[in-house]
Design a protein around this motif. Structure first.
Motif, PDB file in Angstrom:
ATOM      1  N   GLY A  34       0.830  -1.203   0.000  1.00 38.15           N
ATOM      2  CA  GLY A  34       0.000   0.000   0.000  1.00 38.15           C
ATOM      3  C   GLY A  34       0.863   1.250   0.000  1.00 38.15           C
ATOM      4  N   LEU A  35       0.386   2.315  -0.598  1.00 38.36           N
ATOM      5  CA  LEU A  35       1.128   3.565  -0.687  1.00 38.36           C
ATOM      6  C   LEU A  35       0.438   4.638   0.157  1.00 38.36           C
ATOM      7  N   ALA A  36       1.215   5.345   0.958  1.00 42.65           N
ATOM      8  CA  ALA A  36       0.668   6.381   1.833  1.00 42.65           C
ATOM      9  C   ALA A  36       0.298   7.640   1.057  1.00 42.65           C
ATOM     10  N   ALA A  37       0.928   7.858  -0.074  1.00 42.54           N
ATOM     11  CA  ALA A  37       0.639   9.041  -0.893  1.00 42.54           C
ATOM     12  C   ALA A  37       0.249   8.583  -2.296  1.00 42.54           C
ATOM     13  N   GLY A  38      -0.777   9.143  -2.828  1.00 44.37           N
ATOM     14  CA  GLY A  38      -1.249   8.744  -4.145  1.00 44.37           C
ATOM     15  C   GLY A  38      -2.058   7.462  -4.055  1.00 44.37           C
ATOM     16  N   PHE A  39      -2.443   6.935  -5.184  1.00 42.73           N
ATOM     17  CA  PHE A  39      -3.229   5.706  -5.179  1.00 42.73           C
ATOM     18  C   PHE A  39      -2.342   4.507  -5.463  1.00 42.73           C
ATOM     19  N   THR A  40      -2.815   3.321  -5.033  1.00 46.99           N
ATOM     20  CA  THR A  40      -2.110   2.069  -5.295  1.00 46.99           C
ATOM     21  C   THR A  40      -2.830   1.381  -6.438  1.00 46.99           C
ATOM     22  N   GLY A  41      -2.188   1.274  -7.586  1.00 41.53           N
ATOM     23  CA  GLY A  41      -2.807   0.667  -8.758  1.00 41.53           C
ATOM     24  C   GLY A  41      -2.214  -0.698  -9.056  1.00 41.53           C
ATOM     25  N   LEU A  42      -3.077  -1.636  -9.411  1.00 42.51           N
ATOM     26  CA  LEU A  42      -2.635  -2.987  -9.761  1.00 42.51           C
ATOM     27  C   LEU A  42      -3.221  -3.374 -11.103  1.00 42.51           C
ATOM     28  N   THR A  43      -2.448  -4.149 -11.849  1.00 48.18           N
ATOM     29  CA  THR A  43      -2.935  -4.726 -13.100  1.00 48.18           C
ATOM     30  C   THR A  43      -2.535  -6.192 -13.147  1.00 48.18           C
ATOM     31  N   THR A  44      -3.272  -6.952 -13.911  1.00 43.36           N
ATOM     32  CA  THR A  44      -2.945  -8.350 -14.138  1.00 43.36           C
ATOM     33  C   THR A  44      -3.460  -8.744 -15.514  1.00 43.36           C
ATOM     34  N   SER A  45      -2.802  -9.705 -16.138  1.00 41.57           N
ATOM     35  CA  SER A  45      -3.280 -10.213 -17.428  1.00 41.57           C
ATOM     36  C   SER A  45      -2.641 -11.558 -17.716  1.00 41.57           C
ATOM     37  N   GLY A  46      -3.300 -12.330 -18.543  1.00 42.03           N
ATOM     38  CA  GLY A  46      -2.743 -13.608 -18.946  1.00 42.03           C
ATOM     39  C   GLY A  46      -3.652 -14.339 -19.912  1.00 42.03           C
ATOM     40  N   ARG A  47      -3.101 -15.367 -20.559  1.00 42.12           N
ATOM     41  CA  ARG A  47      -3.869 -16.212 -21.471  1.00 42.12           C
ATOM     42  C   ARG A  47      -4.553 -17.305 -20.664  1.00 42.12           C
ATOM     43  N   ILE A  48      -5.853 -17.459 -20.850  1.00 37.04           N
ATOM     44  CA  ILE A  48      -6.634 -18.442 -20.108  1.00 37.04           C
ATOM     45  C   ILE A  48      -7.518 -19.191 -21.088  1.00 37.04           C
ATOM     46  N   TYR A  49      -7.521 -20.530 -20.998  1.00 40.65           N
ATOM     47  CA  TYR A  49      -8.428 -21.318 -21.826  1.00 40.65           C
ATOM     48  C   TYR A  49      -9.785 -21.373 -21.128  1.00 40.65           C
ATOM     49  N   LEU A  50     -10.839 -21.047 -21.872  1.00 36.83           N
ATOM     50  CA  LEU A  50     -12.201 -21.114 -21.353  1.00 36.83           C
ATOM     51  C   LEU A  50     -13.035 -22.000 -22.264  1.00 36.83           C
ATOM     52  N   ALA A  51     -13.661 -23.025 -21.685  1.00 38.96           N
ATOM     53  CA  ALA A  51     -14.656 -23.806 -22.408  1.00 38.96           C
ATOM     54  C   ALA A  51     -15.954 -23.002 -22.378  1.00 38.96           C
ATOM     55  N   VAL A  52     -16.917 -23.371 -23.206  1.00 37.67           N
ATOM     56  CA  VAL A  52     -18.226 -22.723 -23.162  1.00 37.67           C
ATOM     57  C   VAL A  52     -18.784 -22.911 -21.748  1.00 37.67           C
ATOM     58  N   SER A  53     -19.288 -21.858 -21.154  1.00 30.41           N
ATOM     59  CA  SER A  53     -19.883 -21.792 -19.807  1.00 30.41           C
ATOM     60  C   SER A  53     -18.862 -21.626 -18.687  1.00 30.41           C
ATOM     61  N   ASP A  54     -17.558 -21.682 -18.967  1.00 28.61           N
ATOM     62  CA  ASP A  54     -16.579 -21.307 -17.946  1.00 28.61           C
ATOM     63  C   ASP A  54     -16.698 -19.804 -17.726  1.00 28.61           C
ATOM     64  N   TYR A  55     -16.393 -19.360 -16.505  1.00 28.90           N
ATOM     65  CA  TYR A  55     -16.456 -17.925 -16.252  1.00 28.90           C
ATOM     66  C   TYR A  55     -15.200 -17.446 -15.534  1.00 28.90           C
ATOM     67  N   VAL A  56     -14.903 -16.180 -15.727  1.00 29.17           N
ATOM     68  CA  VAL A  56     -13.774 -15.530 -15.074  1.00 29.17           C
ATOM     69  C   VAL A  56     -14.283 -14.338 -14.281  1.00 29.17           C
ATOM     70  N   GLU A  57     -13.576 -14.053 -13.177  1.00 25.11           N
ATOM     71  CA  GLU A  57     -13.906 -12.914 -12.325  1.00 25.11           C
ATOM     72  C   GLU A  57     -12.615 -12.280 -11.843  1.00 25.11           C
ATOM     73  N   LEU A  58     -12.714 -11.032 -11.463  1.00 23.34           N
ATOM     74  CA  LEU A  58     -11.587 -10.283 -10.927  1.00 23.34           C
ATOM     75  C   LEU A  58     -11.778 -10.174  -9.413  1.00 23.34           C
ATOM     76  N   TYR A  59     -10.752 -10.577  -8.657  1.00 26.26           N
ATOM     77  CA  TYR A  59     -10.801 -10.527  -7.189  1.00 26.26           C
ATOM     78  C   TYR A  59      -9.699  -9.626  -6.659  1.00 26.26           C
ATOM     79  N   VAL A  60     -10.011  -8.948  -5.548  1.00 23.69           N
ATOM     80  CA  VAL A  60      -9.014  -8.142  -4.849  1.00 23.69           C
ATOM     81  C   VAL A  60      -8.885  -8.631  -3.414  1.00 23.69           C
ATOM     82  N   TRP A  61      -7.755  -8.315  -2.826  1.00 21.30           N
ATOM     83  CA  TRP A  61      -7.496  -8.589  -1.416  1.00 21.30           C
ATOM     84  C   TRP A  61      -6.629  -7.461  -0.917  1.00 21.30           C
ATOM     85  N   GLN A  62      -6.915  -7.001   0.298  1.00 26.98           N
ATOM     86  CA  GLN A  62      -6.091  -5.955   0.905  1.00 26.98           C
ATOM     87  C   GLN A  62      -6.106  -6.154   2.412  1.00 26.98           C
TER      88      GLN A  62
END
Length: 172
Positions: free
Chosen positions: A120-148
């Motif tokens: 965490g940063l005391a000044a300014g904002f804390t920004g995060l990014t993530t990305s990657g290749r993921i295989y999805l079959a029909v009806s698979d789902y993806v979600e974005l989760y955070v933890w702090q």
């Protein structure tokens, strides 16, 4: 649901028909406009400390394959077309120098992929990014989760736009 067109194998002496040429047209149209989504959240989200929280996405910037709902399970993008996707997410938290922040993509609510972590940063904002290749079959789902773990609920920063969650189909 979109079906990825299969290339036709022509044989010697085969007569070209409109139906056969339309198969070529359909394949080209798919490649010119493959499944693509970009989602965001319109307001502040305040995940609790030391708890993995799913990021709701109430706004569709684009959803070319109809895999997102703004009213039911709006944190999810559900694959309508099987294949490899390049999936990405971004979130920013307000200033707070205590603890750390994490961002990850979950597949079907369980398989954690491509985690990102930063103090965490005391000044300014804390920004995060993530990305990657993921295989999805029909009806698979993806979600974005955070933890702090700042010691209390911590607001997302919306001055640079809300959290973003997107992806596009890249291959069978």
């Amino acid at each position: 649901m979109t079906t990825v067109p299969s290339p036709r194998t022509w044989v010697v002496g085969e007569v070209v028909t409109a139906a056969k040429m339309n198969e070529l047209r359909d394949a080209l149209n798919f490649m010119l406009s493959p499944p693509l989504w970009e989602l965001t959240h319109s307001g502040i989200i305040s995940p609790a400390t030391s708890t993995q929280a799913v990021m709701p996405m109430d706004t569709e910037i684009i959803d070319r394959d109809g895999g997102h709902s703004t009213s039911v399970n709006n944190s999810r993008y559900t694959s309508q077309t099987a294949g490899y996707y390049l999936v990405s997410g971004a979130v920013a938290f307000v200033s707070n120098g205590t603890g750390k922040r994490e961002l990850t993509i979950l597949v079907n609510g369980a398989t954690e992929t491509y985690p990102s972590s930063i103090p965490g940063l005391a000044a300014g904002f804390t920004g995060l990014t993530t990305s990657g290749r993921i295989y999805l079959a029909v009806s698979d789902y993806v979600e974005l989760y955070v933890w702090q773990n700042s010691g209390g609920a911590l607001n997302t920063n919306t001055t640079k736009g809300g959290p973003r969650f997107g992806g596009h189909w890249i291959s069978k």
